[in-house]
Design an enzyme around this catalytic site. Sequence first.
Site, mmCIF file in Angstrom:
data_model
loop_
_atom_site.group_PDB
_atom_site.id
_atom_site.type_symbol
_atom_site.label_atom_id
_atom_site.label_comp_id
_atom_site.label_asym_id
_atom_site.label_seq_id
_atom_site.Cartn_x
_atom_site.Cartn_y
_atom_site.Cartn_z
ATOM 1 C CE LYS A 189 18.328 60.652 -17.631
ATOM 2 N NZ LYS A 189 19.284 61.582 -18.254
ATOM 3 C CD GLU A 264 4.847 70.486 -17.424
ATOM 4 O OE1 GLU A 264 4.580 70.988 -18.532
ATOM 5 O OE2 GLU A 264 4.201 70.731 -16.397
ATOM 6 C CB CYS A 298 8.933 73.539 -24.273
ATOM 7 S SG CYS A 298 8.948 74.275 -22.635
ATOM 8 C CD GLU A 403 9.570 70.563 -29.224
ATOM 9 O OE1 GLU A 403 9.685 69.340 -29.045
ATOM 10 O OE2 GLU A 403 9.410 71.366 -28.288
HETATM 11 P P1 NAD Z 1 14.582 64.280 -24.539
HETATM 12 O O1 NAD Z 1 13.182 63.789 -24.457
HETATM 13 O O2 NAD Z 1 15.467 63.741 -25.590
HETATM 14 O O3 NAD Z 1 15.334 63.999 -23.164
HETATM 15 C C1 NAD Z 1 14.818 64.446 -21.934
HETATM 16 C C2 NAD Z 1 15.415 63.612 -20.826
HETATM 17 O O4 NAD Z 1 14.968 62.270 -20.966
HETATM 18 C C3 NAD Z 1 16.939 63.554 -20.803
HETATM 19 O O5 NAD Z 1 17.375 63.601 -19.463
HETATM 20 C C4 NAD Z 1 17.232 62.195 -21.402
HETATM 21 O O6 NAD Z 1 18.452 61.628 -20.960
HETATM 22 C C5 NAD Z 1 16.063 61.382 -20.879
HETATM 23 N N1 NAD Z 1 15.743 60.180 -21.632
HETATM 24 C C6 NAD Z 1 15.974 59.920 -22.942
HETATM 25 N N2 NAD Z 1 15.523 58.689 -23.261
HETATM 26 C C7 NAD Z 1 14.988 58.174 -22.129
HETATM 27 C C8 NAD Z 1 14.340 56.937 -21.832
HETATM 28 N N3 NAD Z 1 14.168 56.004 -22.751
HETATM 29 N N4 NAD Z 1 13.910 56.736 -20.566
HETATM 30 C C9 NAD Z 1 14.056 57.685 -19.617
HETATM 31 N N5 NAD Z 1 14.670 58.864 -19.852
HETATM 32 C C10 NAD Z 1 15.107 59.114 -21.099
HETATM 33 O O7 NAD Z 1 14.461 65.862 -24.590
HETATM 34 P P2 NAD Z 1 15.648 66.926 -24.746
HETATM 35 O O8 NAD Z 1 16.123 66.826 -26.149
HETATM 36 O O9 NAD Z 1 16.607 66.803 -23.624
HETATM 37 O O10 NAD Z 1 14.863 68.308 -24.504
HETATM 38 C C11 NAD Z 1 14.111 68.932 -25.459
HETATM 39 C C12 NAD Z 1 12.638 68.558 -25.337
HETATM 40 O O11 NAD Z 1 12.143 68.890 -24.046
HETATM 41 C C13 NAD Z 1 11.770 69.323 -26.304
HETATM 42 O O12 NAD Z 1 10.818 68.443 -26.862
HETATM 43 C C14 NAD Z 1 11.078 70.357 -25.422
HETATM 44 O O13 NAD Z 1 9.871 70.837 -25.912
HETATM 45 C C15 NAD Z 1 10.914 69.593 -24.171
HETATM 46 N N6 NAD Z 1 10.710 70.507 -23.040
HETATM 47 C C16 NAD Z 1 9.450 70.637 -22.519
HETATM 48 C C17 NAD Z 1 9.213 71.513 -21.466
HETATM 49 C C18 NAD Z 1 7.848 71.664 -20.870
HETATM 50 O O14 NAD Z 1 7.735 72.309 -19.819
HETATM 51 N N7 NAD Z 1 6.791 71.116 -21.445
HETATM 52 C C19 NAD Z 1 10.274 72.264 -20.940
HETATM 53 C C20 NAD Z 1 11.543 72.123 -21.503
HETATM 54 C C21 NAD Z 1 11.743 71.227 -22.553
#
Ligand code: NAD
Length: 515
Positions: A189, A264, A298, A403
């Site tokens: 997803k 992650e 990230c 962050e």
């Molecule tokens: P987010 O956590 O808001 O969303 C990530 C994904 O989770 C999206 O697909 C979203 O639709 C889904 N999601 C949201 N609520 C959910 C739920 N209740 N149940 C299941 N899925 C759900 O993150 P974002 O804003 O899309 O991305 C930014 C974040 O991602 C930052 O915190 C960044 O650090 C992190 N990130 C981490 C890495 C890593 O390798 N550690 C890499 C890239 C991004």
Amino acid sequence: MDRTAVGTRLAAGTPKFPGAQYIAGELREGTAEEEFDVVDPADGSLVQRVRLASAEDVDAAVAAARQALPEWSGATPGARSEALSRLSALLAERAGDLAAVESAQTGKPIKLSTEFDVPGTVDNAAFFAGAARNLEGKAAGEYSGDHTSYVRREAVGVVGSIAPWNYPLQMAAWKILPAIAAGNTIVLKPAELTPLTSLMFAQACTDAGIPDGVVNIVTGAGRTAGEHLVSHPGVAMVSFTGSTGVGKRVAELATRTVKRTHLELGGKAPFVVFDDADLDAAVHGAVAASLINSGQDCTAATRAYVQRPLYDAFVAGVAELYGQVRLGNPYHPQTDLGPLVSHTQRDRVAGFVDRARAAGAVIVTGGEAPETGHDGTDLRPGAYYRPTLITGVGQDAEVVQSEIFGPVLVVLPFDSDDEGLRLANDTPYGLAASAWTRDVHRSLRATRDLQAGCVWINDHIPIISEMPHGGYKSSGYGKDMSQYSLDEYTQVKHVMYDTTAVVRKDWHRTIFGDR
Ligand code: NAD
């Protein structure tokens, strides 16, 4: 927004995706009530309206993945490897389209999509084509004296993956490639904001000969489709990349059905500059590492700790270089910095800066949205924000601890080496860190003491397919990329053969009879 600079199919306005669900080898419309607009954050224009996935769409994708599992997990490593090699070649052929669509849905400069996102993805596919043939385990042995033991390394099953919006194509690759290289099938997803290159990736998998149902994409909302996927009894493992807050929720849901999890999560990478560092290299490194992908990375450098003798010169150097970064239309080949992914994200970033300003921080440069780009483009309709340098805050300030995920760098001074390393470790996160020094002992100490899944010395950001990526502390656990990721996506079975043919085995006496 003028997209003609890259002369793409997008620019010609051709219809792109007849649906945003990729299930059993074909694109379909979702069946949820809600539609979602994928928007170009460079000017707010519509890229594609998509109908989101319902719970039934997730069920259909999981069913397709389950159906494809026996054949794919039973294929020889060589057959999986060949398919991944073809995938890598196809992705390379489609590089121009992939880069254009990635830039349209995220706003990232075409320079970055073309030179980083797409080649990184092609290389990852090539790496996993090789890695698929190199699953290893302990050698067989007669460990008990009476048996031969060996391990089988087997696929886990159907993987449910959830990805963020910051590097949509690379995140799809990082999730899909190790999972399928190891013989699993997958339902991914992507973030609702950025599903398009994940769909293109799945299409390329089919075109490369990967059987229908091995790779499925559901474009749905996190709270509905995401939670349904994570809780689904047909899913054996959950691999999530996103924020720490959502990661905790995902882990909670996955635990209820005892799924393996790989998380992650967020980061707040420190950038530690010791007083013997090459100042010019550190300044250039900090500018690039804090602004890459508009800071929506990230591992981006977010907190620079600079030893007192270099502090003033470092702040002046970064401020000067920030002023030279070319902000503007992402489709212009010379643009260095595009908009953030959405207006919501831009406003979130601005909120952090405004609160810091109100609390007395010094905004050395930036701290506002720009009006005109380096190429004369009117940037006001876009989600732009100027590179922002902040000083004059303490370690407990919100901009140091949370962050921000935007083009914002905070600089703090330190005196002793102990203090610099202690402050660098003083957040809940532990994804990445860097240290800048020409002293071998300082660098060795930094690599030992910095609590992060990746530590760079005299650089900050590069990643490589052969090496693992993943967090310590609240940045999660498990590894993407590299041979290590295959440990996440396989389970090890101990197989034990009796070698004695003895009926009454010695250990039976613990249950009946005497020695
Ligand atoms: P987010 O956590 O808001 O969303 C990530 C994904 O989770 C999206 O697909 C979203 O639709 C889904 N999601 C949201 N609520 C959910 C739920 N209740 N149940 C299941 N899925 C759900 O993150 P974002 O804003 O899309 O991305 C930014 C974040 O991602 C930052 O915190 C960044 O650090 C992190 N990130 C981490 C890495 C890593 O390798 N550690 C890499 C890239 C991004």
